[in-house]
Scaffold this active site. Structure first.
Site, PDB file in Angstrom:
ATOM      1  N   ASP A  97       0.816  -1.215   0.000  1.00  0.00           N
ATOM      2  CA  ASP A  97       0.000   0.000   0.000  1.00  0.00           C
ATOM      3  C   ASP A  97       0.856   1.275   0.000  1.00  0.00           C
ATOM      4  OD1 ASP A  97       0.904  -0.414   2.569  1.00  0.00           O
ATOM      5  OD2 ASP A  97      -0.912   0.337   3.530  1.00  0.00           O
ATOM      6  N   GLU A  98       2.172   1.138  -0.011  1.00  0.00           N
ATOM      7  CA  GLU A  98       3.082   2.279  -0.082  1.00  0.00           C
ATOM      8  C   GLU A  98       3.552   2.447  -1.532  1.00  0.00           C
ATOM      9  OE1 GLU A  98       4.027   4.288   2.461  1.00  0.00           O
ATOM     10  OE2 GLU A  98       2.776   3.178   3.876  1.00  0.00           O
TER      11      GLU A  98
END
Length: 110
Positions: A91-92
Site C-alpha cells: 500500500d506504499e
C-alpha cells in the site's frame, strides 16, 4: 564457550603458538591451556556487492529521465538513469532509484 583464567579470573582468548598448537591464553598473567581434540572455526566477513554488481553493470540498459542531480553545482547533470522497486508494503508507493549520467552519483526517492 567462554573460559576464564583460574589465577586472575580474566577471560581466556584463543591464540596459536609457533608450533601451530592452539592455546587458551590469559592476557593478564602467563597462564596458558593447550587445546587438544577440538576443531576451531574462523569467521570471515565477505565483501558486499555494490549496486552496480547487483544489476550486473546494467545501468546503461535502464531508462533515462530528465532530472537534476543533487550534485548539480559540481557536475551539471540534468539526466539520470532510473529504476523502480517495491521495497515497502504494497500500500506504499514504489521507491525510485537514480544514477546521474555525468558523475554517477546515486540517490533515491520514496
Amino acid at each position: 564457550m567462554l573460559s576464564f583464567c583460574p589465577s586472575c579470573n580474566n577471560m581466556l582468548l584463543i591464540t596459536s603458538g609457533d608450533s601451530g598448537v592452539y592455546t587458551l591464553a590469559c592476557r593478564s598473567c602467563p597462564y596458558e591451556f593447550p587445546i587438544e581434540g577440538i576443531e576451531i572455526y574462523d569467521r570471515k566477513k565477505l565483501p558486499r556487492k555494490e549496486v552496480d554488481d547487483v544489476l550486473g553493470g546494467g545501468w546503461d540498459n535502464v531508462d533515462q529521465t530528465k532530472t537534476q542531480c543533487p550534485n548539480y553545482d559540481t557536475c551539471g547533470g540534468e539526466s539520470a538513469y532510473f529504476f523502480q522497486l517495491q521495497i515497502r508494503s504494497a500500500d506504499e508507493p514504489m521507491t525510485t532509484f537514480y544514477k546521474c549520467v555525468n558523475c554517477g552519483h546515486r540517490w533515491k526517492e520514496n
